[in-house]
Design a protein around this motif. Sequence first.
Motif, short mmCIF file in Angstrom:
data_model
loop_
_atom_site.label_atom_id
_atom_site.label_comp_id
_atom_site.label_asym_id
_atom_site.label_seq_id
_atom_site.Cartn_x
_atom_site.Cartn_y
_atom_site.Cartn_z
N ALA A 81 1.12 -1.32 0.01
CA ALA A 81 -0.02 -0.07 -0.17
C ALA A 81 0.78 1.25 -0.10
CB ALA A 81 -0.87 -0.09 1.32
N PHE A 102 1.09 5.80 -0.91
CA PHE A 102 0.75 7.13 -1.50
C PHE A 102 1.89 7.61 -2.29
CE2 PHE A 102 0.76 11.78 -0.51
CZ PHE A 102 -0.59 12.15 -1.02
N ASN A 121 -1.87 10.53 -5.09
CA ASN A 121 -2.97 9.35 -5.23
C ASN A 121 -2.50 8.18 -4.41
OD1 ASN A 121 -5.08 9.76 -7.20
ND2 ASN A 121 -3.18 10.38 -8.26
N ASN A 122 -3.52 7.29 -3.88
CA ASN A 122 -3.26 6.17 -3.05
C ASN A 122 -3.20 5.02 -3.97
OD1 ASN A 122 -3.20 7.43 -0.39
ND2 ASN A 122 -5.34 7.97 -0.73
N SER A 134 -2.89 0.47 -3.95
CA SER A 134 -2.45 -0.82 -3.31
C SER A 134 -2.22 -2.13 -4.35
CB SER A 134 -3.97 -1.16 -2.57
OG SER A 134 -4.88 -1.24 -3.36
#
Length: 140
Positions: free
Chosen positions: A67, A69, A73-74, A76
């Motif tokens: 996961a 950043f 944006n994030n 996963s």
Amino acid sequence: MRVLKTLSIALLFLVFSNCGSTKSINPLNLLTGNSWALSSLMGDGLDMNQFVGGIPTLSFLDGGKLAGFSGCNNFSGNFSLEGTGIQLDPGAITKKMCPGSGEQVFMANLNKVGELKVGKDKLTLLDGANELMSFVPMKD
């Protein structure tokens, strides 16, 4: 003869004591025990004008989950670790529009990673001998 026997015993002691300490240094434990904040990109310090949303991060989770950043944006995805080799798959990423080119450079380099060096205080991701980026543990 007595000196040779003493040296042999000392050598065996060193070999076995070093083997035990090496086993306790598991790269996976160091990776998953921390969340990591980007500290350099392509050997240079960070230009925060390129990361106006914040400093990129990585978190290595149990079960090979990744996961992070990107500075905007994030994402996963997954990771796989074998010795000093690592493969990162950022997987799904949110799609906010962000100023600057930091996110694109970060993500492009994340996809090039093939090796790592990890210690308690620093994570370095490499493409062969080339340092792509380094991270420090995030403070809680």
